[in-house]
Design an enzyme around this catalytic site. Structure first.
Site, PDB file in Angstrom:
ATOM      1  N   LYS A 126       5.098   0.238   9.716  1.00 26.54           N
ATOM      2  CA  LYS A 126       4.944   1.657  10.068  1.00 26.54           C
ATOM      3  C   LYS A 126       6.235   2.129  10.716  1.00 26.54           C
ATOM      4  O   LYS A 126       7.148   1.356  10.988  1.00 26.54           O
ATOM      5  CB  LYS A 126       3.780   1.865  11.052  1.00 26.54           C
ATOM      6  N   SER A 153       0.840  -1.204   0.000  1.00 25.22           N
ATOM      7  CA  SER A 153       0.000   0.000   0.000  1.00 25.22           C
ATOM      8  C   SER A 153       0.869   1.245   0.000  1.00 25.22           C
ATOM      9  O   SER A 153       2.098   1.179   0.014  1.00 25.22           O
ATOM     10  CB  SER A 153      -0.920   0.005   1.231  1.00 25.22           C
ATOM     11  N   SER A 198      -2.915   6.610   6.119  1.00 26.16           N
ATOM     12  CA  SER A 198      -2.293   5.525   6.867  1.00 26.16           C
ATOM     13  C   SER A 198      -3.197   5.093   8.010  1.00 26.16           C
ATOM     14  O   SER A 198      -3.609   5.910   8.843  1.00 26.16           O
ATOM     15  CB  SER A 198      -0.933   5.970   7.426  1.00 26.16           C
ATOM     16  N   SER A 238       0.819   3.621   2.395  1.00 22.56           N
ATOM     17  CA  SER A 238       0.811   4.253   3.717  1.00 22.56           C
ATOM     18  C   SER A 238       2.185   4.717   4.187  1.00 22.56           C
ATOM     19  O   SER A 238       2.276   5.556   5.076  1.00 22.56           O
ATOM     20  CB  SER A 238       0.218   3.295   4.757  1.00 22.56           C
TER      21      SER A 238
END
Length: 307
Positions: free
Chosen positions: A146, A89, A255, A91
């Protein structure tokens, strides 16, 4: 199922090992005895080819003997050293792009068994600014990536698209740290990255010892009403519990991270992203006759370490 590929690889490796062990301890002595009996009867030593014809190793056992060492090495490397991941993705843009393939250093924080993920050896703890892979707390069968923003005991505020951090106050400190604004500088607004037709603003942020890029969408308003609400704090404020971390994506307005679902328990950590080993362009037009999953090119310039 959580850790599906780890469980599958472990199961296949164990089965191959058991087949090889059974053949070595049970079937091989029988084959040897058959050859020795035939050599005694003939009063001569048989050639290797003749021995193989007389007492051949089963095809399944032969295959298991061939693949077990390879599977075992892969299992050890994947479980305790490095594991490849694909970025699915946007994010973590601009640090990581969809189509990036990264290596995650599994021994950065601890060594865990590949099935139940029980800690075997504790090595280190995450530092502020690490790009970490972890099991998604609401659904541990998913791996998320993350950046670690908050450490245990930190006070985190994300207000008006500005990040504030008050580091934890250790018992040895005579004066607790003050709440500080995380320094960031606008780098570009010339439309390298977009959300639909909206160009995203790119900032350079200093998070601890790590300098990294973030993206902000100027068209997105306040989303604090959707944030995870921690008891006793403001809507856009969190106190990181002991044994947990606060993680955010670098693409701040695109995100799904700790702001929306809470904290990352220490036991959910998988490892630290350290290297981009391949990066595919995935911008095939919908009208293309080829499937969308086929890359359109390779981004050679992206190969290297992860900031």
């Amino acid at each position: 199922m959580a850790n599906f590929y780890s469980v599958l690889l472990t199961a296949i490796t164990i089965v191959a090992g058991l087949i090889w062990l059974y053949d070595a301890k049970v079937q091989k002595p029988k084959r040897r005895a058959r050859v020795e009996a035939e050599e005694k009867r003939l009063q001569q030593t048989l050639s290797d080819e003749a021995k193989e014809r007389l007492a051949p190793q089963g095809s399944i056992a032969e295959f298991a003997q061939s693949v077990f060492p390879i599977l075992f090495v892969i299992l050890i490397l994947r479980s305790f050293v490095y594991e490849p991941f694909r970025i699915p993705s946007a994010s973590m843009m601009p640090t990581l792009l969809e189509g990036d393939f990264i290596l995650v250093e599994k021994f950065s924080y601890s060594l865990r068994d590949p099935i139940w993920r029980k800690k075997l050896v504790e090595i280190d703890t995450p530092e502020r600014g690490d790009v970490a892979v972890f099991k998604f707390p609401p659904e541990p069968s998913l791996d998320f990536i993350k950046r670690i923003v908050g450490l245990p005991g930190d006070r985190i505020i994300y207000r008006n698209k500005t990040l504030y951090i008050q580091p934890a106050c250790a018992e040895s400190m005579t004066q607790c740290p003050e709440l500080e604004v995380i320094e960031r500088n606008l780098e570009r607004t010339d439309g390298i990255f977009f959300n639909g037709a909206t160009p995203l603003q790119q900032f350079r942020e200093q998070l601890g010892a790590v300098s990294h890029a973030t993206l902000v969408d100027p068209s997105v308003g306040n989303r604090s009403k959707y944030y995870f609400q921690q008891a006793g704090t403001a809507r856009d404020e969190w106190i990181v519990p002991e044994g947990a971390y606060f993680a955010m994506g670098d693409n701040r307005d695109n995100s799904e991270d700790s702001r929306y679902w809470g904290f990352v328990p220490e036991e959910n950590l998988v490892g630290r992203a350290v290297f981009i080993w391949m990066s595919f362009e995935m911008d095939r037009q919908a009208s293309s006759a080829l499937p969308q999953w086929i890359p359109t090119g390779i981004r050679w310039q992206r190969l290297g370490g992860v900031e």
